[in-house]
Motif scaffolding. Sequence first.
Motif, PDB file in Angstrom:
ATOM      1  N   VAL A 243       0.870  -1.116  -0.072  1.00 18.14           N
ATOM      2  CA  VAL A 243      -0.182   0.036   0.079  1.00 18.14           C
ATOM      3  C   VAL A 243       1.024   1.347   0.081  1.00 18.14           C
ATOM      4  O   VAL A 243       0.516   2.105  -0.717  1.00 18.14           O
ATOM      5  CB  VAL A 243      -1.079   0.191   1.304  1.00 18.14           C
ATOM      6  N   VAL A 244       1.913   1.301   0.902  1.00 19.49           N
ATOM      7  CA  VAL A 244       2.802   2.531   0.912  1.00 19.49           C
ATOM      8  C   VAL A 244       3.583   2.546  -0.548  1.00 19.49           C
ATOM      9  O   VAL A 244       3.412   3.765  -1.028  1.00 19.49           O
ATOM     10  CB  VAL A 244       4.064   2.083   1.936  1.00 19.49           C
ATOM     11  N   LYS A 245       3.720   1.655  -1.143  1.00 16.74           N
ATOM     12  CA  LYS A 245       4.509   1.805  -2.534  1.00 16.74           C
ATOM     13  C   LYS A 245       3.578   2.334  -3.497  1.00 16.74           C
ATOM     14  O   LYS A 245       4.087   3.114  -4.190  1.00 16.74           O
ATOM     15  CB  LYS A 245       5.102   0.245  -2.958  1.00 16.74           C
ATOM     16  N   GLU A 246       2.347   1.884  -3.376  1.00 12.14           N
ATOM     17  CA  GLU A 246       1.274   2.253  -4.209  1.00 12.14           C
ATOM     18  C   GLU A 246       0.981   3.801  -4.164  1.00 12.14           C
ATOM     19  O   GLU A 246       1.130   4.606  -4.991  1.00 12.14           O
ATOM     20  CB  GLU A 246      -0.066   1.617  -4.227  1.00 12.14           C
ATOM     21  N   ILE A 247       1.124   4.275  -2.997  1.00 13.95           N
ATOM     22  CA  ILE A 247       0.671   5.569  -2.513  1.00 13.95           C
ATOM     23  C   ILE A 247       2.079   6.435  -3.094  1.00 13.95           C
ATOM     24  O   ILE A 247       1.910   7.559  -3.655  1.00 13.95           O
ATOM     25  CB  ILE A 247       0.398   5.738  -1.141  1.00 13.95           C
ATOM     26  N   ILE A 248       3.119   5.818  -2.746  1.00 16.50           N
ATOM     27  CA  ILE A 248       4.248   6.601  -2.995  1.00 16.50           C
ATOM     28  C   ILE A 248       4.443   7.056  -4.885  1.00 16.50           C
ATOM     29  O   ILE A 248       4.916   7.976  -5.068  1.00 16.50           O
ATOM     30  CB  ILE A 248       5.908   5.948  -2.679  1.00 16.50           C
ATOM     31  N   ASN A 249       4.096   6.049  -5.496  1.00 10.26           N
ATOM     32  CA  ASN A 249       4.240   5.862  -6.940  1.00 10.26           C
ATOM     33  C   ASN A 249       3.257   7.288  -7.209  1.00 10.26           C
ATOM     34  O   ASN A 249       3.620   7.604  -8.105  1.00 10.26           O
ATOM     35  CB  ASN A 249       3.728   4.751  -7.512  1.00 10.26           C
ATOM     36  N   ASN A 250       2.223   7.231  -6.620  1.00 12.31           N
ATOM     37  CA  ASN A 250       1.124   8.352  -7.162  1.00 12.31           C
ATOM     38  C   ASN A 250       1.584   9.627  -6.569  1.00 12.31           C
ATOM     39  O   ASN A 250       1.478  10.840  -7.229  1.00 12.31           O
ATOM     40  CB  ASN A 250      -0.304   8.168  -6.537  1.00 12.31           C
TER      41      ASN A 250
ATOM     42  N   LEU B  58       8.065   9.991   5.000  1.00  8.84           N
ATOM     43  CA  LEU B  58       7.473   8.670   5.442  1.00  8.84           C
ATOM     44  C   LEU B  58       7.934   8.636   6.907  1.00  8.84           C
ATOM     45  O   LEU B  58       9.148   8.415   7.112  1.00  8.84           O
ATOM     46  CB  LEU B  58       8.064   7.425   4.475  1.00  8.84           C
ATOM     47  N   GLU B  59       7.015   8.270   7.743  1.00  9.29           N
ATOM     48  CA  GLU B  59       7.213   8.254   9.274  1.00  9.29           C
ATOM     49  C   GLU B  59       7.532   6.914   9.934  1.00  9.29           C
ATOM     50  O   GLU B  59       6.562   6.060   9.875  1.00  9.29           O
ATOM     51  CB  GLU B  59       6.314   9.078  10.108  1.00  9.29           C
ATOM     52  N   GLY B  60       8.702   6.257  10.350  1.00  4.62           N
ATOM     53  CA  GLY B  60       8.989   5.303  10.965  1.00  4.62           C
ATOM     54  C   GLY B  60       9.053   5.149  12.576  1.00  4.62           C
ATOM     55  O   GLY B  60       8.467   6.182  13.117  1.00  4.62           O
ATOM     56  N   GLU B  61       9.786   4.231  12.866  1.00  5.14           N
ATOM     57  CA  GLU B  61       9.822   4.019  14.268  1.00  5.14           C
ATOM     58  C   GLU B  61      10.537   4.994  15.093  1.00  5.14           C
ATOM     59  O   GLU B  61      10.109   5.810  15.931  1.00  5.14           O
ATOM     60  CB  GLU B  61      10.051   2.640  14.822  1.00  5.14           C
ATOM     61  N   LYS B  62      11.945   4.894  14.747  1.00  4.22           N
ATOM     62  CA  LYS B  62      12.921   5.836  15.346  1.00  4.22           C
ATOM     63  C   LYS B  62      13.225   6.882  14.279  1.00  4.22           C
ATOM     64  O   LYS B  62      13.300   8.169  14.629  1.00  4.22           O
ATOM     65  CB  LYS B  62      14.298   5.288  15.553  1.00  4.22           C
TER      66      LYS B  62
ATOM     67  N   SER C  55      17.546  10.568   4.449  1.00  5.12           N
ATOM     68  CA  SER C  55      17.296  10.891   3.049  1.00  5.12           C
ATOM     69  C   SER C  55      17.628   9.502   1.832  1.00  5.12           C
ATOM     70  O   SER C  55      17.267   9.368   0.906  1.00  5.12           O
ATOM     71  CB  SER C  55      17.765  12.015   2.261  1.00  5.12           C
ATOM     72  N   ASP C  56      18.480   8.816   2.459  1.00  6.04           N
ATOM     73  CA  ASP C  56      19.102   7.440   1.717  1.00  6.04           C
ATOM     74  C   ASP C  56      18.136   6.239   2.530  1.00  6.04           C
ATOM     75  O   ASP C  56      18.586   5.894   3.591  1.00  6.04           O
ATOM     76  CB  ASP C  56      20.540   7.589   1.658  1.00  6.04           C
ATOM     77  N   TYR C  57      17.545   5.758   1.760  1.00  6.79           N
ATOM     78  CA  TYR C  57      16.742   4.685   2.099  1.00  6.79           C
ATOM     79  C   TYR C  57      16.367   3.550   1.214  1.00  6.79           C
ATOM     80  O   TYR C  57      15.941   4.213  -0.026  1.00  6.79           O
ATOM     81  CB  TYR C  57      15.518   5.068   3.139  1.00  6.79           C
ATOM     82  N   ASN C  58      15.856   2.354   1.617  1.00  4.87           N
ATOM     83  CA  ASN C  58      15.024   1.444   0.675  1.00  4.87           C
ATOM     84  C   ASN C  58      13.895   1.295   1.117  1.00  4.87           C
ATOM     85  O   ASN C  58      13.487   0.655   2.421  1.00  4.87           O
ATOM     86  CB  ASN C  58      15.787   0.181   0.415  1.00  4.87           C
ATOM     87  N   ILE C  59      12.751   1.391   0.386  1.00  8.17           N
ATOM     88  CA  ILE C  59      11.484   1.325   0.962  1.00  8.17           C
ATOM     89  C   ILE C  59      11.142  -0.185   1.401  1.00  8.17           C
ATOM     90  O   ILE C  59      10.249  -0.455   2.390  1.00  8.17           O
ATOM     91  CB  ILE C  59      10.504   1.739  -0.144  1.00  8.17           C
TER      92      ILE C  59
ATOM     93  N   MET D  32       2.168   9.202   7.047  1.00  3.92           N
ATOM     94  CA  MET D  32       2.997   9.862   6.146  1.00  3.92           C
ATOM     95  C   MET D  32       2.360  11.362   5.802  1.00  3.92           C
ATOM     96  O   MET D  32       1.192  11.682   6.360  1.00  3.92           O
ATOM     97  CB  MET D  32       2.606   9.372   4.600  1.00  3.92           C
ATOM     98  N   GLU D  33       3.460  12.195   5.664  1.00  3.26           N
ATOM     99  CA  GLU D  33       2.883  13.602   5.542  1.00  3.26           C
ATOM    100  C   GLU D  33       3.348  14.262   4.214  1.00  3.26           C
ATOM    101  O   GLU D  33       4.408  13.961   3.853  1.00  3.26           O
ATOM    102  CB  GLU D  33       3.458  14.643   6.589  1.00  3.26           C
TER     103      GLU D  33
END
Length: 261
Positions: free
Chosen positions: A88-95, A105-109, A136-140, A148-149
């Motif tokens: 779901v996150v991947k689909e939203i990011i594509n849009n 994208l808001e994660g745990e820490k 800024s450097d991450y793999n989804i 998400m904001e």
Amino acid sequence: MKKVIFFDIDGTLIDCTRGITEITKGVEKSIRELQAQGNYIFIATGRPYAFISEELLKFGFDGFVFTNGAQVVVREELIYKQAIKKDVVKEIINNFEKFNIEYILEGEKYSYMKSEFEELYEYYDSFGISSKYIKSDYNINDINIYKMEMLCKSKEAEEYCLSLQENGFDCNHNISSNIFEVYSSMETKASGIMQVLNHLNIPIENSYAFGDGINDVEMLEVVGCGIAMGNASLEVKSHAKKVTDDVARDGITVGIEKFIN
């Protein structure tokens, strides 16, 4: 019997938009007195860990309800978490990319935001949010996302973000800044609070909450005594059992003295 008191951050403990960037001495004294009586003190916020100031992290709260209830920490133990499904996150990011939407994208820490999203970085800088826990450097594929904001720069982008409400999400919109936040409609501050009460074995009637925003409505309704700040909207106040003074006039102190002590 011990009590549990939950505090929203923005517009409640502090108000960055009006220059109140730290908990006032009067509010701190009132909270410390509650703790000295053996009560539990929690933050209940829409913010992720990455957006919490060092001052609040080190204040001595008994725990946190993060990202509108999707993560719950009691005495530094993560007792509950419910990430948004990765597909779901991947689909939203594509849009987001399609509509030229800057997003975080808001994660745990850590939270995750591309380095080229300059306007969104500036927005968070204006609220004194440090980039210490923003990567800024991450793999989804390697991260879990709880909220998400987004910064929407066009009508089409806004319409897309609002359309997410039809797909199991809640969507808040700050009209003045065109910032949207999206999170699972299954997770709220209220559901996070229930996780805390169950974990500590505290009855609902011994729970209190202070808040001022739309995302505080559920928690103001679920606790034994929901207390709206004086600066809250009439709609938010209508969901509270009590109303205290404005954050600029130490509304938390006033509310504690009137409705808890």
